[in-house]
Design an enzyme around this catalytic site. Structure first.
Site, short mmCIF file in Angstrom:
data_model
loop_
_atom_site.label_atom_id
_atom_site.label_comp_id
_atom_site.label_asym_id
_atom_site.label_seq_id
_atom_site.Cartn_x
_atom_site.Cartn_y
_atom_site.Cartn_z
N ASN A 1 -29.02 19.65 67.28
CA ASN A 1 -29.87 18.73 68.20
C ASN A 1 -31.12 19.12 68.27
OD1 ASN A 1 -31.08 17.30 70.13
ND2 ASN A 1 -29.23 17.59 71.63
N HIS B 1 -26.80 14.50 69.61
CA HIS B 1 -27.66 14.09 70.80
C HIS B 1 -26.80 13.86 72.01
CE1 HIS B 1 -30.99 13.89 68.31
NE2 HIS B 1 -30.33 12.99 67.39
N ARG C 1 -32.92 19.47 85.08
CA ARG C 1 -33.64 18.18 85.26
C ARG C 1 -33.14 17.05 84.55
NH1 ARG C 1 -36.81 22.35 85.47
NH2 ARG C 1 -38.68 22.30 86.37
N ALA D 1 -36.76 16.46 70.40
CA ALA D 1 -37.77 15.71 69.82
C ALA D 1 -38.27 15.67 68.52
CB ALA D 1 -38.91 15.73 70.99
N PRO E 1 -36.35 21.81 71.19
CA PRO E 1 -37.22 22.11 72.42
C PRO E 1 -36.72 21.30 73.42
CG PRO E 1 -38.17 20.56 70.50
CD PRO E 1 -37.04 20.96 70.08
N ASN E 2 -37.10 22.13 74.64
CA ASN E 2 -36.65 21.77 76.06
C ASN E 2 -35.15 21.56 76.42
OD1 ASN E 2 -39.60 21.18 76.75
ND2 ASN E 2 -39.33 19.48 75.35
N ARG F 1 -32.83 4.02 73.56
CA ARG F 1 -34.04 4.30 74.56
C ARG F 1 -35.26 3.97 73.96
NH1 ARG F 1 -33.22 10.63 75.44
NH2 ARG F 1 -35.07 9.97 77.23
N GLU G 1 -25.83 15.89 63.01
CA GLU G 1 -26.85 15.46 64.03
C GLU G 1 -26.07 15.25 65.31
OE1 GLU G 1 -29.13 11.95 63.15
OE2 GLU G 1 -30.26 12.15 64.86
N TYR H 1 -29.15 13.67 80.65
CA TYR H 1 -28.62 14.61 80.02
C TYR H 1 -27.49 15.45 80.53
CZ TYR H 1 -33.18 13.85 77.29
OH TYR H 1 -34.32 13.46 76.75
O1 CA2 Z 1 -30.24 13.06 73.52
C1 CA2 Z 1 -30.60 14.18 73.36
O2 CA2 Z 1 -29.88 14.85 72.87
C2 CA2 Z 1 -32.02 14.45 72.48
O3 CA2 Z 1 -32.09 15.09 71.53
C3 CA2 Z 1 -32.76 15.01 73.48
C4 CA2 Z 1 -34.30 15.26 73.31
C5 CA2 Z 1 -34.80 13.78 73.01
O4 CA2 Z 1 -36.24 14.03 72.58
C6 CA2 Z 1 -34.07 13.20 71.97
O5 CA2 Z 1 -34.80 11.96 71.92
C7 CA2 Z 1 -32.75 12.88 72.24
C8 CA2 Z 1 -35.01 15.74 74.66
C9 CA2 Z 1 -34.36 16.98 75.10
C10 CA2 Z 1 -35.01 17.36 76.53
O6 CA2 Z 1 -34.02 17.96 76.86
C11 CA2 Z 1 -34.36 18.12 78.45
C12 CA2 Z 1 -33.29 18.44 79.22
C13 CA2 Z 1 -33.24 18.50 80.48
C14 CA2 Z 1 -34.28 18.17 81.18
C15 CA2 Z 1 -35.34 17.75 80.59
C16 CA2 Z 1 -35.30 17.94 79.18
#
Ligand code: CA2
Length: 145
Positions: free
Chosen positions: A77, A103, A20, A80, A12-13, A110, A101, A25
């Site tokens: 990946n 990230h 963003r 969340a 997700p996301n 974090r 896995e 990221y």
């Molecule tokens: O660091 C990572 O790759 C995470 O898997 C990213 C997740 C986060 O919940 C994990 O704790 C770590 C969040 C992905 C959200 O992706 C976005 C990308 C651009 C803008 C906003 C969110």
């Protein structure tokens, strides 16, 4: 002989990558990352397929499908869902897939709620904290499995 297949699954996301929160990221989009992984895969003799979904059950379905299709390894990946999904943990255990896995950030540096990883309880390795490069390092690891 058919190339070994590597499935790259994003949760997700992650479709928002590059638009963003670049300070966390990075500026690459998921399409940028997919293009680099495909090229890297060709050099390593691997067929790389990248997918993204915002839905937990779709990730579970894709893991089941990967098992049926004899995928060599999965880069996951789970976003969340990493920190919440016993369903994903069960799917990795049930399929016995080799899951790495991945990230972009390092969740352990974090917020405390990101420190627990259900995916990590079943993954064979974890690559994190290197931005988009985490995927490339993980692909190298997958080639060696
Ligand atoms: O660091 C990572 O790759 C995470 O898997 C990213 C997740 C986060 O919940 C994990 O704790 C770590 C969040 C992905 C959200 O992706 C976005 C990308 C651009 C803008 C906003 C969110």
């Amino acid at each position: 002989m058919a190339l070994r297949k590597i499935l790259v699954l994003n949760g997700p996301n992650l479709n928002l990558l590059g638009t963003r929160q670049p300070e966390i990221y990075g500026r690459d989009t998921l399409d940028d990352i997919a293009a680099r992984l495909t090229a890297q895969g060709e050099a390593l003799g691997l067929a790389v397929e990248c997918r993204q979904t915002n839905h937990e059950g779709v990730l579970v379905d894709w893991l089941h499908q990967a098992k049926r299709e004899g995928v060599h390894a999965v880069l996951l990946n789970a976003g969340a869902y990493t920190h919440t999904s016993i369903a994903l943990l069960d799917a990795i255990l049930a399929t016995e897939l080799k899951v790495i896995e991945v990230h972009l950030s390092d969740p352990e540096t974090r917020e405390p709620f990101r420190h627990l990883s259900y995916v990590g309880m079943a993954a064979v390795a974890c690559v994190k904290g290197l931005g988009a490069k985490s995927y490339e390092v993980a692909l190298e690891r997958a080639a060696a499995l």
